[in-house]
Design a protein around this motif. Sequence first.
Motif, PDB file in Angstrom:
ATOM      1  N   LYS A  49       1.086  -0.984   0.121  1.00  0.00           N
ATOM      2  CA  LYS A  49       0.368  -0.616  -0.218  1.00  0.00           C
ATOM      3  C   LYS A  49       0.878   1.583   0.231  1.00  0.00           C
ATOM      4  CE  LYS A  49      -3.106   3.260   2.582  1.00  0.00           C
ATOM      5  NZ  LYS A  49      -3.288   2.915   4.143  1.00  0.00           N
ATOM      6  N   ASP A  50       0.447   2.341  -0.639  1.00  0.00           N
ATOM      7  CA  ASP A  50       1.665   3.041  -1.093  1.00  0.00           C
ATOM      8  C   ASP A  50       2.792   3.234  -0.853  1.00  0.00           C
ATOM      9  OD1 ASP A  50      -1.225   4.795  -0.492  1.00  0.00           O
ATOM     10  OD2 ASP A  50      -0.869   4.798   1.351  1.00  0.00           O
ATOM     11  N   GLU A  51       3.675   2.416  -1.606  1.00  0.00           N
ATOM     12  CA  GLU A  51       4.976   1.543  -1.700  1.00  0.00           C
ATOM     13  C   GLU A  51       5.251   1.680  -0.802  1.00  0.00           C
ATOM     14  OE1 GLU A  51       6.263   1.549  -4.820  1.00  0.00           O
ATOM     15  OE2 GLU A  51       4.359   1.998  -5.331  1.00  0.00           O
ATOM     16  N   LYS A  52       4.912   0.882  -0.434  1.00  0.00           N
ATOM     17  CA  LYS A  52       5.081   0.338   1.797  1.00  0.00           C
ATOM     18  C   LYS A  52       4.427  -1.043   1.743  1.00  0.00           C
ATOM     19  CE  LYS A  52       6.534   4.199   3.688  1.00  0.00           C
ATOM     20  NZ  LYS A  52       6.365   4.786   5.256  1.00  0.00           N
ATOM     21  N   ILE A  53       5.010  -1.980   2.638  1.00  0.00           N
ATOM     22  CA  ILE A  53       4.862  -3.054   2.383  1.00  0.00           C
ATOM     23  C   ILE A  53       4.013  -3.836   3.778  1.00  0.00           C
ATOM     24  CG2 ILE A  53       7.218  -4.409   3.286  1.00  0.00           C
ATOM     25  CD1 ILE A  53       5.823  -7.033   0.948  1.00  0.00           C
ATOM     26  N   LEU A  54       2.908  -4.974   4.259  1.00  0.00           N
ATOM     27  CA  LEU A  54       2.878  -5.272   5.414  1.00  0.00           C
ATOM     28  C   LEU A  54       3.996  -6.052   6.363  1.00  0.00           C
ATOM     29  CD1 LEU A  54       0.849  -4.582   7.682  1.00  0.00           C
ATOM     30  CD2 LEU A  54      -0.575  -6.357   6.368  1.00  0.00           C
ATOM     31  N   LEU A  55       4.256  -5.518   7.477  1.00  0.00           N
ATOM     32  CA  LEU A  55       5.042  -5.776   8.557  1.00  0.00           C
ATOM     33  C   LEU A  55       4.354  -6.688   9.947  1.00  0.00           C
ATOM     34  CD1 LEU A  55       8.415  -5.144   6.880  1.00  0.00           C
ATOM     35  CD2 LEU A  55       7.267  -7.036   6.315  1.00  0.00           C
ATOM     36  N   VAL A  56       4.930  -7.805   9.987  1.00  0.00           N
ATOM     37  CA  VAL A  56       4.542  -8.077  11.986  1.00  0.00           C
ATOM     38  C   VAL A  56       5.221  -8.571  12.241  1.00  0.00           C
ATOM     39  CG1 VAL A  56       1.965  -8.168  11.051  1.00  0.00           C
ATOM     40  CG2 VAL A  56       3.424 -10.123  11.204  1.00  0.00           C
ATOM     41  N   ARG A  57       5.798  -8.113  13.632  1.00  0.00           N
ATOM     42  CA  ARG A  57       7.052  -8.906  14.581  1.00  0.00           C
ATOM     43  C   ARG A  57       6.589  -9.728  15.559  1.00  0.00           C
ATOM     44  NH1 ARG A  57       8.885  -4.038  17.694  1.00  0.00           N
ATOM     45  NH2 ARG A  57       7.164  -4.469  18.554  1.00  0.00           N
ATOM     46  N   LEU A 142      10.844  -0.595   1.451  1.00  0.00           N
ATOM     47  CA  LEU A 142      12.300  -1.490   1.792  1.00  0.00           C
ATOM     48  C   LEU A 142      13.040  -0.927   2.120  1.00  0.00           C
ATOM     49  CD1 LEU A 142      11.760  -2.668  -2.451  1.00  0.00           C
ATOM     50  CD2 LEU A 142      12.079  -3.968   0.345  1.00  0.00           C
ATOM     51  N   ASP A 143      13.493   0.480   2.143  1.00  0.00           N
ATOM     52  CA  ASP A 143      14.119   1.339   2.805  1.00  0.00           C
ATOM     53  C   ASP A 143      13.999   1.367   4.528  1.00  0.00           C
ATOM     54  OD1 ASP A 143      15.119   2.301   0.481  1.00  0.00           O
ATOM     55  OD2 ASP A 143      15.222   4.116   0.082  1.00  0.00           O
ATOM     56  N   GLU A 144      13.594   1.685   4.250  1.00  0.00           N
ATOM     57  CA  GLU A 144      13.176   1.382   6.470  1.00  0.00           C
ATOM     58  C   GLU A 144      13.166   0.038   6.709  1.00  0.00           C
ATOM     59  OE1 GLU A 144       9.175   4.630   7.142  1.00  0.00           O
ATOM     60  OE2 GLU A 144       8.587   2.509   5.566  1.00  0.00           O
ATOM     61  N   MET A 145      13.355  -0.537   5.597  1.00  0.00           N
ATOM     62  CA  MET A 145      13.452  -2.163   6.321  1.00  0.00           C
ATOM     63  C   MET A 145      14.991  -2.514   6.521  1.00  0.00           C
ATOM     64  SD  MET A 145      11.018  -3.998   4.114  1.00  0.00           S
ATOM     65  CE  MET A 145      11.615  -5.804   4.435  1.00  0.00           C
ATOM     66  N   VAL A 150      14.220  -7.696   9.704  1.00  0.00           N
ATOM     67  CA  VAL A 150      13.371  -8.375   9.278  1.00  0.00           C
ATOM     68  C   VAL A 150      14.050  -9.612   8.884  1.00  0.00           C
ATOM     69  CG1 VAL A 150      12.237  -8.429   6.865  1.00  0.00           C
ATOM     70  CG2 VAL A 150      12.251  -6.437   8.000  1.00  0.00           C
ATOM     71  N   ALA A 151      12.928 -10.719   8.996  1.00  0.00           N
ATOM     72  CA  ALA A 151      13.388 -12.378   8.558  1.00  0.00           C
ATOM     73  C   ALA A 151      14.289 -12.332   6.836  1.00  0.00           C
ATOM     74  CB  ALA A 151      12.441 -12.969   8.849  1.00  0.00           C
ATOM     75  N   GLU A 152      15.328 -12.578   6.993  1.00  0.00           N
ATOM     76  CA  GLU A 152      15.375 -13.369   5.863  1.00  0.00           C
ATOM     77  C   GLU A 152      14.393 -13.740   4.591  1.00  0.00           C
ATOM     78  OE1 GLU A 152      18.878 -15.762   3.671  1.00  0.00           O
ATOM     79  OE2 GLU A 152      18.878 -15.783   5.385  1.00  0.00           O
ATOM     80  N   LEU A 153      13.709 -14.717   4.776  1.00  0.00           N
ATOM     81  CA  LEU A 153      12.809 -14.978   3.847  1.00  0.00           C
ATOM     82  C   LEU A 153      11.683 -13.717   3.409  1.00  0.00           C
ATOM     83  CD1 LEU A 153      11.241 -16.812   2.111  1.00  0.00           C
ATOM     84  CD2 LEU A 153       9.855 -17.694   4.028  1.00  0.00           C
ATOM     85  N   THR A 154      11.834 -13.273   4.375  1.00  0.00           N
ATOM     86  CA  THR A 154      10.641 -11.684   4.265  1.00  0.00           C
ATOM     87  C   THR A 154      11.064 -11.054   3.487  1.00  0.00           C
ATOM     88  OG1 THR A 154       9.733 -12.260   5.855  1.00  0.00           O
ATOM     89  CG2 THR A 154       9.431 -10.111   5.507  1.00  0.00           C
ATOM     90  N   ARG A 155      12.460 -10.095   3.211  1.00  0.00           N
ATOM     91  CA  ARG A 155      13.278  -9.670   3.064  1.00  0.00           C
ATOM     92  C   ARG A 155      13.026  -9.946   0.991  1.00  0.00           C
ATOM     93  NH1 ARG A 155      16.320  -5.999   5.180  1.00  0.00           N
ATOM     94  NH2 ARG A 155      16.530  -5.839   7.450  1.00  0.00           N
TER      95      ARG A 155
END
Length: 190
Positions: A49-57, A142-145, A150-155
């Motif tokens: 959404k808006d060039e950002k990806i949904l992530l959870v911790r 991606l820059d914030e990540m 972040v888990a390697e698979l998620t990257r």
Amino acid sequence: MEARYCLSCGHPLENLNIGGVNRKECTNSSCRFILWGNYSIGVGALIIKDEKILLVRRFQEPGKGLWTNPGGYIEQYESIEKTIIREVKEETGIISSVNGIIALGDLPSKVHNVYLAFLMDYIEGNPQADNVEVDGAGFYSLDEMESMNVAELTRRLAHIAFKKSSYGLISDPNPIHSLPGYELYQVQRL
């Protein structure tokens, strides 16, 4: 954990060689259940959404403290599409829909793990961690990540999602009437 008793009738299992592979077979002559293996099927969501990806911790193991894409394991009587939509909503409160499958992970081991990564369409909602499975949720670039744990698979999956692959697997709109509930996926442009 290794199965010692039949999952169908409860009798002891014994080793049997079928096609050069050791399997477990029920000792009850009227049952003869064969345990073909131990499998786990996981699903993951990639929602942009808006060039950002949904992530959870992750708040629990495996991966406690890591940022990942939302996901989970399929339920016995739930389609994989319903599973990933439910998992996203449970973990983040985000309502989404399936666009297609853009990656497949395969990890043969004591428990053979198969992982389906779905490109999802954002519908509505603001990310809210459920504080059970996850303790953080949000949309990140991606820059914030780069500065996050972040888990390697998620990257890897995030980079695939941002490339907006032109092909993926989508659900076949024509059901197979002789196999109620069976989902077939085919390659198409996303």
